[in-house]
Scaffold this motif. Sequence first.
Motif, PDB file in Angstrom:
ATOM      1  N   PHE C  51     -24.616  26.854  24.881  1.00  0.00           N
ATOM      2  CA  PHE C  51     -23.298  26.646  24.265  1.00  0.00           C
ATOM      3  C   PHE C  51     -23.361  25.603  23.152  1.00  0.00           C
ATOM      4  O   PHE C  51     -22.487  25.540  22.315  1.00  0.00           O
ATOM      5  CB  PHE C  51     -22.279  26.173  25.309  1.00  0.00           C
ATOM      6  CG  PHE C  51     -21.917  27.201  26.347  1.00  0.00           C
ATOM      7  CD1 PHE C  51     -22.359  28.520  26.255  1.00  0.00           C
ATOM      8  CD2 PHE C  51     -21.101  26.851  27.424  1.00  0.00           C
ATOM      9  CE1 PHE C  51     -22.009  29.459  27.216  1.00  0.00           C
ATOM     10  CE2 PHE C  51     -20.743  27.780  28.384  1.00  0.00           C
ATOM     11  CZ  PHE C  51     -21.199  29.086  28.300  1.00  0.00           C
ATOM     12  N   ASN C  52     -24.330  24.728  23.236  1.00  0.00           N
ATOM     13  CA  ASN C  52     -24.502  23.794  22.124  1.00  0.00           C
ATOM     14  C   ASN C  52     -25.974  23.528  21.956  1.00  0.00           C
ATOM     15  O   ASN C  52     -26.756  23.687  22.902  1.00  0.00           O
ATOM     16  CB  ASN C  52     -23.723  22.492  22.341  1.00  0.00           C
ATOM     17  CG  ASN C  52     -24.393  21.565  23.323  1.00  0.00           C
ATOM     18  OD1 ASN C  52     -25.511  21.120  23.108  1.00  0.00           O
ATOM     19  ND2 ASN C  52     -23.725  21.255  24.427  1.00  0.00           N
ATOM     20  N   ARG C  74     -22.069  23.887  17.728  1.00  0.00           N
ATOM     21  CA  ARG C  74     -21.228  24.179  18.891  1.00  0.00           C
ATOM     22  C   ARG C  74     -19.944  24.852  18.444  1.00  0.00           C
ATOM     23  O   ARG C  74     -19.660  24.945  17.261  1.00  0.00           O
ATOM     24  CB  ARG C  74     -20.878  22.871  19.575  1.00  0.00           C
ATOM     25  CG  ARG C  74     -20.279  21.898  18.530  1.00  0.00           C
ATOM     26  CD  ARG C  74     -19.862  20.547  19.055  1.00  0.00           C
ATOM     27  NE  ARG C  74     -20.886  19.853  19.801  1.00  0.00           N
ATOM     28  CZ  ARG C  74     -20.871  19.722  21.131  1.00  0.00           C
ATOM     29  NH1 ARG C  74     -19.877  20.241  21.827  1.00  0.00           N
ATOM     30  NH2 ARG C  74     -21.812  19.070  21.747  1.00  0.00           N
ATOM     31  N   CYS C  75     -19.128  25.285  19.401  1.00  0.00           N
ATOM     32  CA  CYS C  75     -17.800  25.804  19.101  1.00  0.00           C
ATOM     33  C   CYS C  75     -16.948  24.673  18.530  1.00  0.00           C
ATOM     34  O   CYS C  75     -16.977  23.549  19.019  1.00  0.00           O
ATOM     35  CB  CYS C  75     -17.144  26.349  20.358  1.00  0.00           C
ATOM     36  SG  CYS C  75     -15.432  26.862  20.078  1.00  0.00           S
ATOM     37  N   MET C  76     -16.195  25.008  17.466  1.00  0.00           N
ATOM     38  CA  MET C  76     -15.418  23.977  16.778  1.00  0.00           C
ATOM     39  C   MET C  76     -14.005  23.835  17.347  1.00  0.00           C
ATOM     40  O   MET C  76     -13.261  22.960  16.929  1.00  0.00           O
ATOM     41  CB  MET C  76     -15.325  24.298  15.292  1.00  0.00           C
ATOM     42  CG  MET C  76     -16.678  24.461  14.655  1.00  0.00           C
ATOM     43  SD  MET C  76     -17.627  22.946  14.783  1.00  0.00           S
ATOM     44  CE  MET C  76     -18.398  22.938  13.196  1.00  0.00           C
ATOM     45  N   CYS C 134     -18.960  27.569  24.410  1.00  0.00           N
ATOM     46  CA  CYS C 134     -18.433  26.255  24.763  1.00  0.00           C
ATOM     47  C   CYS C 134     -16.927  26.329  24.990  1.00  0.00           C
ATOM     48  O   CYS C 134     -16.206  26.941  24.208  1.00  0.00           O
ATOM     49  CB  CYS C 134     -18.738  25.272  23.631  1.00  0.00           C
ATOM     50  SG  CYS C 134     -17.800  23.744  23.724  1.00  0.00           S
ATOM     51  N   HIS C 135     -16.461  25.734  26.071  1.00  0.00           N
ATOM     52  CA  HIS C 135     -15.027  25.669  26.330  1.00  0.00           C
ATOM     53  C   HIS C 135     -14.579  24.213  26.449  1.00  0.00           C
ATOM     54  O   HIS C 135     -13.580  23.906  27.074  1.00  0.00           O
ATOM     55  CB  HIS C 135     -14.674  26.455  27.597  1.00  0.00           C
ATOM     56  CG  HIS C 135     -15.613  26.181  28.735  1.00  0.00           C
ATOM     57  ND1 HIS C 135     -15.513  25.079  29.521  1.00  0.00           N
ATOM     58  CD2 HIS C 135     -16.707  26.862  29.161  1.00  0.00           C
ATOM     59  CE1 HIS C 135     -16.501  25.085  30.413  1.00  0.00           C
ATOM     60  NE2 HIS C 135     -17.242  26.147  30.206  1.00  0.00           N
ATOM     61  N   LEU C 136     -15.381  23.339  25.862  1.00  0.00           N
ATOM     62  CA  LEU C 136     -15.119  21.903  25.872  1.00  0.00           C
ATOM     63  C   LEU C 136     -15.015  21.380  27.312  1.00  0.00           C
ATOM     64  O   LEU C 136     -14.274  20.443  27.599  1.00  0.00           O
ATOM     65  CB  LEU C 136     -13.838  21.577  25.087  1.00  0.00           C
ATOM     66  CG  LEU C 136     -13.770  20.209  24.404  1.00  0.00           C
ATOM     67  CD1 LEU C 136     -14.809  20.089  23.316  1.00  0.00           C
ATOM     68  CD2 LEU C 136     -12.384  19.956  23.812  1.00  0.00           C
ATOM     69  N   CYS C 137     -15.761  21.997  28.193  1.00  0.00           N
ATOM     70  CA  CYS C 137     -15.712  21.627  29.615  1.00  0.00           C
ATOM     71  C   CYS C 137     -14.261  21.500  30.067  1.00  0.00           C
ATOM     72  O   CYS C 137     -13.844  20.455  30.613  1.00  0.00           O
ATOM     73  CB  CYS C 137     -16.486  20.348  29.883  1.00  0.00           C
ATOM     74  SG  CYS C 137     -18.282  20.576  29.842  1.00  0.00           S
TER      75      CYS C 137
END
Lengths: 846, 203, 253
Positions: C51-52, C74-76, C134-137
């Motif tokens: 994811f990153n 990573r996902c922004m 990535c779901h930003l945890c």
Amino acid sequence: MTNHWIDVRNADVILVMGGNPAENHPISMKWIAKAKEQGAKLIVVDPRFTRTAAKADIYAPLRSGTDIAFLGGMIKYIIENKLYFREYVANYTNASFLVNPEFKGPGELNGVFSGYDNKGRKYDKKTWAYQLDENGLPKKDLSLKDPNCVFQLLKKHYSRYDIDKVSSITGTPAEKLKEIYDVYGSTGKPDRVGTELYAMGWTQHTVGTQNIRTMAIIQLLLGNMGMAGGGVNALRGESNVQGSTDHGILFHILPGYLPTPKAVWTDLKTYIEKNTPQTKDTRSVNWWSNRGKYITSYLKAVYGNNATKDNDFAYAWLPKLDEGMNCSWLVLFDQMLKDKFEGFFAWGQNPACSGANAGKVRKALARLKWMVNVNLFDNETGSFWKGPGMKTEEIQTEVFQLPAASSVEKEGSITNSGRLAQWRTRAIAPVGESMPDSEIMNELYFRVRKLYKDKGGKFPAPVMNLDWNYGEKDASGKVAKFDIHQVAKEINGYYLEDVYDKKTDPPTLLGKKGDLCASFVHLQADGTTSSGNWLYSQSYTQKEGKIINMMARRGKDDPTGLGMYPGWAWCWPVNRHVLYNRASVDLNGNPWNPQRAVIKWNALKEDPKTKKLGGWEGDVPDGPAPPMADEKTGKYPFIMRAEGVGLIYGPGLADGPFPEHYEALECPLQENPMQPQHRINPTIKLFYGVEGPHQKPAAEGGSLEDIFASCDIRFPFVATTYRVSEHWQTGVLTRHLPWQLEMSPEQFVELSEELAEDLKIKNGDKVIVSSARGRVRAVAMVTRRFKPFKVMDSTVHQVGLPWHFGWQFPEDGSAGDSANLLTPTIGDANTMIPETKAFLVNIEKV
Amino acid sequence: MDVTRRDFLKLSGGATVAGVAAVGLTPEEAAAKEMELRIKDAQQTTTICPYCSVGCGIIVHTKDGKVINAEGDPDHPISEGTLCSKGQSLYQIVNNPMRLTKPRYRAPGSTEWKEVEWDWALNEIAQRVKDTRDKTFKLTSKSKVKEKQPDGTEKDVEKDFTVNRTDGIAHVGSAALDNEECYMLQKLLRSWGLVYVEHQARI
Amino acid sequence: MGRMSILVSPELCIGCRGCQTACKEWNQLSGVKTENRGSTENPPDLTPNTFNKIRYVELPSETNMVRWLFVSQRCMHCGDAGCMKICPAPGALFRTDEGAVAFDKDKCVGCKLCVTSCPFNVPRYDEKNKISKCHLCAERIANRLEPACTKTCPTGALRFGERDALLGLAQKAGYAKVYGQADLEGLGAMYAFMDAPKIYGMNENPAIPESVVFWDNVLRPLAYLGLAGAVAASLVHYVAFGPKKIEEGKKDE
């Protein structure tokens, strides 16, 4: 480390040389980043532009193996420009000591110091001694002007290391040298401090000890020892290599740095006599004068009630070394190849990949009758018999491979680089049938003992009389419920009788019989105390009847604000966080730098026991004595030295009292640029005959496995080995982890764009790296992070490769094999640490 | 509300808040979603990283005798909850099909490992230690010493001295052991008479 | 709680990749077989199991032989997220209270439209053809734990906090540009840059494909009527991108 990890943030200048913390100690970069945030400068000196270099304010390349030249130039620069801390140098170092006028240096004697024995390759150190006065004390000239004083000798010795000369040796551009000398030299002021961080980049050379010595000299000149944000700091490679060294798993030391007994020290009295340094200077603490207490307490810990005054505390039961006998790593495997050993334990270590000249190590393993291999995973050592080139069916070695529990499947302590011993708790039971190492030892102890008990055998006394009370015993006498806390307590030590301080009148009770010792200060030489390792006395102790595992503490107070956290776990010695901290204050006990006061003398502080006025505040001081200005009771700051001061001049070393530049065993130069007579360190043990480009095995035991090739057209490139952030050591504990292997899956070799162009190698090509001893397949990583060096007007290429890989895993062989197949059998003159940081190779496209 | 990183760190893992429903931005996205931590109700123990010598703190989360998570210990003064990639991978040391879980034996000339019982392996090793020790044990050995001659000069002479050792067994390792184990190990090996005892610190 | 974000400061990053492993550990993502392609960087790109990651960028330097940058990829978590705009499956992608773009695999229909609509080429699909990124945890944040990657970062190269506070921090520290400050209604992963974004390998002006915007604003309200997820997906795809197979879509910049 003389200091500790968090302390790096207190520095004004951080010199990283001989280490690569961003990759090998990543979390230390937290504190480097903090220091930088507060304005500190980070200097990185490395042959290669590393991940640490990427964060540097100043980066300088140097050819592998030329650190002494680099730092020697800095010494000259510091002296010439008067950047040194004069008051500190005069009072806290041996700069003022006068040396025998017959002492001569390599500038006068064609590359060697006075007393060199060409045939024996060693020094007679008679002429290196101090001049003594009528009282037996070293003569001093505090003005530092006497031509025979250490300071003048130092100045003379390094006068030969001018910037142009240094640059021509190291390949570092002259302007970079000057810039670094200037910035680092700026820490010679009382309110500025510099720290040095090194690792195997300094130790793994034939001049390893002297690399570190050169820096120690600089730190003493600049007054950076004992200071917050100062020191010479070894970044140790494994989680407990500090602790394992402290506990003496080395041929030459017992726990607590007590020398291994030699046969010629026939009894304990002689041992103590020979290992207790003498000084007539009453102002020197001379800590090792306590040797007798520590060795006796050790013997009491090991042999318990069976060590008595009458049997010389069982001193005879300790195995002894012959005079001059060296059993260190390289010798050990050399002897193994020559059929010296039937049996071998490779316990939590993978020498088939980690040993220099690993090809020789692997051949040697095949000479064994039996081997015990304890590990978490299979590895190249345990499975050596099916490795590349092995004639498996002909190999007669029996191998027992025992599964060990991991760090979270057991309890115990480990000691980090900052000497901080931290307790680990158990999270789960051992995986499968694996066992904690301690319990495997417990089993072996009992079973061997039982064999001797039942059947007798050679000299059973040390086996039968060993004290082994680590938990409840079953009917057979075996510890059935093993308790690691009992071991930790034995290391700390006990009062075996009521112990009194006899210096007071009447004597005061120090500790009650059966209690855990409060600290090593209470240890006795008469058998009334025990301590398995005096350095760890206080680690598991007793206060007001309450037993405290100091190593398990989690206090978060930081009273000095310097990041010492005295309530967090426990560090040796006696929870002192900065060694030599008495050098951080002036003669009156006032901190050189009040903003970052490690300790300070408070004349009004009252001792709660004696009601006497005057005491130290801050870190645990290097002894309670008043500051030096107190002429009666004041003490010198460097308590571990008989001289009481820091040694700019080190007359005890094998290869000279001042560091001198010598080339690596394998180097691209025909001659040492400093002088033509001695290319390499003249005191290193040569395994393979005499010097020269095409030697033959010497009659006296040189074997072809140890071949080397210096200044040899077949191997034109300097090579170094190193580690990467994603892997650890030989990779046994990281190659088996899919997450880590994914990031760094196979052996590679880094080389410059210039060299790649010469060799017609493209990035990502498969290549063979070869040395006089072996070949390794690798992926070419063509990079700007290496640049060719300009050395003595010619171009020298350097390449580098990690040593994390091995044939055993991944099983498809995709990772390649160990870089140590390339490295030579040669060690440092003082420590015998192998020279794996500078050797010669060739690279060819597959 | 001023949420700093520190506020977040201070709250430790498992035992805290129950699931929180997420609210989407549009009705279509508003599907309620339980936000439950996988370490909820897990036990926590602390350990120190087994890799380099910085000595970073790690919290290990366990459930039903299994490690389910391992992450930085925010209370640790050196690492403050942070870890590098190696420290972060501690989980895979424990949960790893490649771990050795039974003693193994390779017979002379054999091409393969054979799984064996602990009791057998330990007894066999103990026997080998004793056999080799008994066979190779030296009560005395020669050392060169300087001896004063009647004429006052010194001369190198070789003499026998008590050594009580075996040169038939060597040992290496380990900096990966705990302090207590290191101490026990040197004690055990020296009681057998070994002097060829080395480990990672030399290399 | 306000919008939470990550601030990436490549100049502070040491490339240790604690973040890369921390993410895998927390999200229980497997390591896969890779090869060394002559670079420290691995795996070569984001994957359904990565994811990153850190990109290793070598550039010329005036003072040294090289300038070596480590840039987190990573996902922004875009404020205006192309993936969410285009996603035809209700609830498959959703915004958390804290502003992250999270997902619900059960609701994902596997259409991969989000891949094509992402200005940063982030979404990946797992072996079951479900979105994986990535779901930003999200569940950590909801439980007041910071994301695994930022928590593990030793040097502050990855910082987590309230977006406004992080923005202020970056501005105060004197960075030349805070990438993502305003783009796409503000990114949930902002970058503090010393130089132009392209030096760090980033798009100067990230934007959602116009067709996606058109779909979202005009067609979406009409299109869902009476259509099941998969059918809706193909309609969306047809309208937004034409009859081209998504698998052929761009993979790398």
